[in-house]
Design an enzyme around this catalytic site. Sequence first.
Site, mmCIF file in Angstrom:
data_model
loop_
_atom_site.group_PDB
_atom_site.id
_atom_site.type_symbol
_atom_site.label_atom_id
_atom_site.label_comp_id
_atom_site.label_asym_id
_atom_site.label_seq_id
_atom_site.Cartn_x
_atom_site.Cartn_y
_atom_site.Cartn_z
ATOM 1 N N VAL A 376 0.789 -1.274 0.052
ATOM 2 C CA VAL A 376 0.027 0.030 0.036
ATOM 3 C C VAL A 376 1.012 1.415 -0.060
ATOM 4 O O VAL A 376 0.174 2.250 -0.172
ATOM 5 C CB VAL A 376 -0.957 0.040 1.095
ATOM 6 C CG1 VAL A 376 -2.144 -1.215 1.107
ATOM 7 C CG2 VAL A 376 -0.216 -0.004 2.506
ATOM 8 N N GLU A 377 2.140 0.963 -0.071
ATOM 9 C CA GLU A 377 3.093 2.263 -0.278
ATOM 10 C C GLU A 377 4.392 1.843 -0.907
ATOM 11 O O GLU A 377 4.905 0.757 -0.298
ATOM 12 C CB GLU A 377 3.376 2.918 1.167
ATOM 13 C CG GLU A 377 2.224 3.723 1.792
ATOM 14 C CD GLU A 377 2.749 4.599 3.211
ATOM 15 O OE1 GLU A 377 3.757 4.877 3.062
ATOM 16 O OE2 GLU A 377 1.802 4.920 3.750
ATOM 17 N N ASN A 378 4.815 2.541 -1.718
ATOM 18 C CA ASN A 378 6.132 2.081 -2.504
ATOM 19 C C ASN A 378 6.208 3.511 -3.359
ATOM 20 O O ASN A 378 5.264 3.829 -4.058
ATOM 21 C CB ASN A 378 5.832 1.127 -3.261
ATOM 22 C CG ASN A 378 7.227 0.526 -4.101
ATOM 23 O OD1 ASN A 378 7.305 0.479 -5.338
ATOM 24 N ND2 ASN A 378 8.450 0.538 -3.447
#
Length: 484
Positions: A376-378
């Site tokens: 969900v984050e990168n």
Amino acid sequence: MVFPKDFLWGGATAANQLEGGYLEGGRGPSIDDALPGGKQRMAVVSSPDFDWTIDTQKYVYPNHKGIDFYHHYKEDIALFAEMGFKVYRFSISWSRIFPQGDETEPNEEGLRFYDHVIDECLRHQIQPLITLHHYEMPLYLAKHYGGWKNKKLIEFFRRFTETIIGRYGDRVKLFLTFNEINSAAHLPVLSQGLTHLTGADDPKNLFQAWHNQFVASAQAVKIAHEFDPAIKVGNMIIYSTSYAYNANPVNQMANLAYNQDFNFYCADVQVRGEYPAYTNRYMASKGVQWSDLSITDEELALIKQYHVDFISFSYYMSTTTEVTEKNHEQAQGNLLGGTKNPYLESSEWGWQIDPTGLRIALNELYGRYRVPLFIVENGLGAKDQVETDGRIFDDYRINYLKSHIQAIGEAIQDGVPVMGYTPWGCIDLVSASTGEMSKRYGFIYVDQDDQGHGTMARSKKKSFNWYQRVIATNGAELDNDVAY
């Protein structure tokens, strides 16, 4: 590269970094509203001299304005839809719903705002993924209750969760509880509301706050499943694949301890439903005993019964553990750092770029927990150059994302069930760690500088067109040669 047909491509943001609308619509101040701008913002708020009074004469507060998503949400969601988003991860500002946090009745105007955001997503066939607690809480709860070390916050969060699930659970089927919950090991102010005023320097407060959040997370799973069994609730951790610097058993052991204490501790509790065997050793290393904490059998039973349905996590970089020598160059990075890995390149902000580490992370997490995973984050924070014709050729960002998407594809071939991928800061927003706009992540450029000057106009970067094609081909076409 083959991705599942139902793979959720999208993007991620957080209310505290893009929403703005400071004190509009009945909203109360949050912890983030007291964070000044600038690279030293965390050092400033960690000082005993900082009293958490919002002093607009002394400091610039970029979070107050964000990128004004509060007034631009229709335009922004339309751009997400143009890229082809299947899912949009965003957070709900607790202080927009309960301005102080301890009220018994919610702020209806705040609820209506998120009604509009959710309905706008659904109108564009974008599935909302809501984070309940993303690095912010009502400032009142930190100053008057001492943040998450206080058990009263479990009840306040229960009321908030019941309000959110009850209002939006008919339309939203994916929720996350606490953003990067393990980040409190390095920075408890954002995750737990612990400051020098509320005992951030006392390790027992860290573990008590974690326990209270574990209870609140289990409570949220219970509320969601009872409202609609189809709702899936995940936890959210920072995951930093860690390597021992060399084969020295001392470094290998230190690396094992790093993984247990940072990468796995919170997930072990939230996914497995019980404290891991190494908890005593971890607490003791910080000078904390079980007897120092307030933990009941009823709370442990709740944690055991209502564990999360999937793991979501952020992945930006790996880290390297070296405890036998002190003369190695140190890596830079948000919260993490460690010894610099000589085999990796670094971003402008010193974050080491390691797509293979993401494949390793996915395999490690699934091998340990056997639940679905969601990245969900990168993303890559970088300075973007606007050309005279207004275009932004951000191939450096494309290269970073491409290599990480390839790593996800390889992990899927390894047998890892990956639900989706939502790169961080799909639209430029205020950096949580530095309060900067110049550290940009987005596919969409927002005309605003570090001092808050600019038109707020939105424009597409080259990566916008690239990601649009990635989604349209379900990850089959990743080359940079896209029309722009």
